[in-house]
Design a protein around this motif. Sequence first.
Motif: not given
Length: 203
Positions: A162, A54-55, A62, A158, A58, A186, A182-183, A179
């Motif tokens: 999440v 997941l990181q 980004a 993504i 992301l 973005l 952020l998703a 998380y």
Amino acid sequence: MMDGVNRLARKVPTWVVYLLGLVPLGYLIWGAVAGGLGPDPVKAIEHALGERGLQFLLASLAVTPLRRLGLNLVRFRRALGLLAFLYVALHLTAWVWLDMGLRFGEMATDLTKRPYIIAGMVGFVVMLPLAATSWNGAIRRMGAVAWNRLHRLAYVAILAGVLHLSLLVKVWTVETLVYVALALGLLAVRLVPKAGRARPAGV
């Protein structure tokens, strides 16, 4: 300052990103061998692999917003995306092999009854064509327009990721909320401006 960072980024070979991206995997393997993953090492392995996937996903999404701010990391986007796929694939492998013990009947039942598993599987499936076409030859064969259209599946991946995490945790933690935020952030940055530019003049 941003120009200096960009100059430094241009000097960094892509293989360095791959190497650094594999460090968490090496650390996880070392922890498993040394018995340092706690009372439930299988769940610890699953969680760590899924979280890294997941990181990296992301991080790959980004790249475009950061470029708009002046930081150009486009040359690393493919590496970040492939590292995301690697960790997600290993996350699935850990569930199939270590957690479920290759009991495919039970897995099939879970795929119809457990929403978080359904979401996770959707995320993995849509990442397959992304990984398969993450090379220059695929762009030439498909054409840039078709290739870019296909790689919008990263948005689905993504969201599925999440959603998988949100349904899996029993209590919403700050980490989970970060998380999700952020998703969604973005996706908003990448999609909303495009919708605005596509609107006819005077509307």
